[in-house]
Design a protein around this motif. Structure first.
Motif, mmCIF file in Angstrom:
data_model
loop_
_atom_site.group_PDB
_atom_site.id
_atom_site.type_symbol
_atom_site.label_atom_id
_atom_site.label_comp_id
_atom_site.label_asym_id
_atom_site.label_seq_id
_atom_site.Cartn_x
_atom_site.Cartn_y
_atom_site.Cartn_z
ATOM 1 N N THR A 1 46.999 72.869 38.696
ATOM 2 C CA THR A 1 46.383 71.301 38.691
ATOM 3 C C THR A 1 44.787 71.269 38.518
ATOM 4 O OG1 THR A 1 46.553 71.221 41.055
ATOM 5 C CG2 THR A 1 48.318 70.325 40.045
ATOM 6 N N PHE A 2 44.255 72.260 38.369
ATOM 7 C CA PHE A 2 42.828 72.063 38.320
ATOM 8 C C PHE A 2 42.397 71.567 36.962
ATOM 9 C CE2 PHE A 2 41.374 75.602 35.433
ATOM 10 C CZ PHE A 2 42.796 76.535 35.392
ATOM 11 N N GLY A 3 41.104 70.920 36.938
ATOM 12 C CA GLY A 3 40.745 70.427 35.792
ATOM 13 C C GLY A 3 41.114 69.229 35.161
ATOM 14 N N ILE A 4 42.197 68.419 35.919
ATOM 15 C CA ILE A 4 42.728 67.201 35.378
ATOM 16 C C ILE A 4 41.694 66.314 35.348
ATOM 17 C CG2 ILE A 4 44.268 65.534 35.787
ATOM 18 C CD1 ILE A 4 46.168 67.542 37.127
ATOM 19 N N TYR A 5 41.507 65.565 34.261
ATOM 20 C CA TYR A 5 40.338 64.731 34.092
ATOM 21 C C TYR A 5 40.985 63.072 33.583
ATOM 22 C CZ TYR A 5 40.997 65.646 29.190
ATOM 23 O OH TYR A 5 41.438 65.534 27.765
ATOM 24 N N LEU A 6 42.116 62.954 33.465
ATOM 25 C CA LEU A 6 42.556 61.688 33.069
ATOM 26 C C LEU A 6 44.190 61.805 33.584
ATOM 27 C CD1 LEU A 6 42.138 59.168 31.556
ATOM 28 C CD2 LEU A 6 43.262 60.230 29.505
ATOM 29 N N MET A 7 44.444 60.671 34.082
ATOM 30 C CA MET A 7 45.786 60.305 34.557
ATOM 31 C C MET A 7 46.107 59.041 34.076
ATOM 32 S SD MET A 7 45.963 61.912 38.378
ATOM 33 C CE MET A 7 44.622 60.743 39.074
ATOM 34 N N GLY A 8 47.446 58.842 33.869
ATOM 35 C CA GLY A 8 47.989 57.588 33.416
ATOM 36 C C GLY A 8 49.402 57.441 33.170
ATOM 37 N N ILE B 1 38.720 60.397 36.026
ATOM 38 C CA ILE B 1 38.377 61.076 37.094
ATOM 39 C C ILE B 1 37.056 60.337 37.634
ATOM 40 C CG2 ILE B 1 36.719 62.872 35.893
ATOM 41 C CD1 ILE B 1 37.672 64.820 38.062
ATOM 42 N N GLY B 2 36.111 59.597 36.867
ATOM 43 C CA GLY B 2 35.177 58.862 37.357
ATOM 44 C C GLY B 2 35.606 57.352 37.840
ATOM 45 N N PHE C 1 49.592 44.517 36.699
ATOM 46 C CA PHE C 1 49.801 46.079 37.081
ATOM 47 C C PHE C 1 48.313 46.325 37.500
ATOM 48 C CE2 PHE C 1 53.493 47.314 34.314
ATOM 49 C CZ PHE C 1 54.124 46.211 34.596
ATOM 50 N N THR C 2 48.394 47.500 38.517
ATOM 51 C CA THR C 2 47.192 48.138 39.235
ATOM 52 C C THR C 2 47.422 49.580 39.236
ATOM 53 O OG1 THR C 2 46.728 46.153 40.279
ATOM 54 C CG2 THR C 2 45.531 48.161 41.039
ATOM 55 N N ILE C 3 46.435 50.331 38.582
ATOM 56 C CA ILE C 3 46.652 51.956 38.589
ATOM 57 C C ILE C 3 45.696 52.338 39.588
ATOM 58 C CG2 ILE C 3 44.951 52.144 36.895
ATOM 59 C CD1 ILE C 3 46.827 54.529 35.950
ATOM 60 N N SER C 4 45.954 53.443 40.173
ATOM 61 C CA SER C 4 44.989 53.917 41.408
ATOM 62 C C SER C 4 45.354 55.555 41.217
ATOM 63 C CB SER C 4 45.314 53.411 42.700
ATOM 64 O OG SER C 4 46.466 53.475 43.328
ATOM 65 N N GLY C 5 44.571 56.431 41.837
ATOM 66 C CA GLY C 5 44.708 57.782 41.659
ATOM 67 C C GLY C 5 43.834 58.471 42.727
ATOM 68 N N ASP C 6 44.199 59.592 42.928
ATOM 69 C CA ASP C 6 43.551 60.623 43.826
ATOM 70 C C ASP C 6 43.486 61.942 43.379
ATOM 71 O OD1 ASP C 6 42.698 62.177 45.739
ATOM 72 O OD2 ASP C 6 43.554 61.063 47.567
ATOM 73 N N TYR C 7 42.178 62.301 42.523
ATOM 74 C CA TYR C 7 42.158 63.455 42.006
ATOM 75 C C TYR C 7 41.979 64.587 42.809
ATOM 76 C CZ TYR C 7 41.661 61.396 37.294
ATOM 77 O OH TYR C 7 41.706 60.805 36.168
ATOM 78 N N ASN D 1 51.766 60.908 32.874
ATOM 79 C CA ASN D 1 50.830 61.607 32.224
ATOM 80 C C ASN D 1 49.583 62.046 32.966
ATOM 81 O OD1 ASN D 1 48.531 61.525 29.966
ATOM 82 N ND2 ASN D 1 50.121 62.796 29.245
ATOM 83 N N MET D 2 49.366 63.338 32.627
ATOM 84 C CA MET D 2 47.938 63.933 33.204
ATOM 85 C C MET D 2 47.442 64.832 31.875
ATOM 86 S SD MET D 2 48.556 64.523 37.350
ATOM 87 C CE MET D 2 49.105 63.115 38.319
ATOM 88 N N ARG D 3 46.190 64.908 31.870
ATOM 89 C CA ARG D 3 45.407 65.587 30.930
ATOM 90 C C ARG D 3 44.463 66.594 31.559
ATOM 91 N NH1 ARG D 3 44.415 61.404 26.022
ATOM 92 N NH2 ARG D 3 46.419 60.525 25.932
ATOM 93 N N ALA D 4 44.502 67.813 31.020
ATOM 94 C CA ALA D 4 43.458 68.629 31.436
ATOM 95 C C ALA D 4 42.798 69.352 30.185
ATOM 96 C CB ALA D 4 44.168 69.817 32.435
ATOM 97 N N SER D 5 41.715 70.214 30.217
ATOM 98 C CA SER D 5 41.267 71.006 29.081
ATOM 99 C C SER D 5 42.330 71.915 28.454
ATOM 100 C CB SER D 5 40.052 71.454 29.676
ATOM 101 O OG SER D 5 40.396 72.610 30.653
ATOM 102 N N TYR D 6 43.361 72.362 29.159
ATOM 103 C CA TYR D 6 44.205 73.137 28.938
ATOM 104 C C TYR D 6 45.580 72.640 28.517
ATOM 105 C CZ TYR D 6 45.144 72.912 33.652
ATOM 106 O OH TYR D 6 45.436 72.134 35.071
ATOM 107 N N GLY D 7 45.776 71.425 28.354
ATOM 108 C CA GLY D 7 47.096 70.690 28.161
ATOM 109 C C GLY D 7 47.116 69.452 28.707
ATOM 110 N N ASN D 8 48.427 68.736 28.043
ATOM 111 C CA ASN D 8 48.721 67.275 28.198
ATOM 112 C C ASN D 8 49.938 67.334 28.884
ATOM 113 O OD1 ASN D 8 48.422 64.603 27.901
ATOM 114 N ND2 ASN D 8 49.318 64.430 25.997
#
Length: 115
Positions: free
Chosen positions: A28-35, A53-54, A67-73, A96-103
């Motif tokens: 799970t390291f490097g995840i930068y986008l969740m949706g 992640i920001g 709808f409201t999205i929230s996340g805890d990276y 869906n979660m995206r990292a540099s190594y995959g979607n």
């Protein structure tokens, strides 16, 4: 690999609410986008909401204000609070979660809005 598991779907009456949850495990390291995406029968999969992640969020016009999205990276979890649900919100909702190594995708959770 990243494994995503969703929960929280179900049957709800119009105007009701549900909270969807998604937790990631594995690499799970490097995840930068969740949706969250959704797909209704006969339709293409569409973006519902995302959070970077920001903390920047993005919503489909059809769900803004409802709808409201929230996340805890740190915990690799993402949530979608759905309020004022409409029959047209009926779909399978996918995490869906995206990292540099995959979607990566979850298996989907059914949301049905019906009286």
């Amino acid at each position: 690999q990243v494994q995503l598991v969703e929960s929280g779907g179900g049957l709800v009456e119009p105007g009701g609410s549900l909270k969807l949850s998604c937790a990631a495990s594995g690499r799970t390291f490097g995840i930068y986008l969740m949706g969250w995406y959704r797909q209704a029968p006969g339709n293409e999969r569409e973006l519902v909401a995302s959070i970077t992640i920001g903390g920047r969020t993005n919503y489909a016009d059809s769900v803004k204000g409802r709808f409201t999205i929230s996340g805890d990276y740190a915990k690799n979890t993402v949530f979608l609070k759905t309020d004022s649900l409409k029959p047209e919100d009926t779909a399978v909702y996918y995490c869906n979660m995206r990292a540099s190594y995959g979607n990566f995708w979850g298996q989907g959770t059914q949301v049905t809005v019906s009286s």
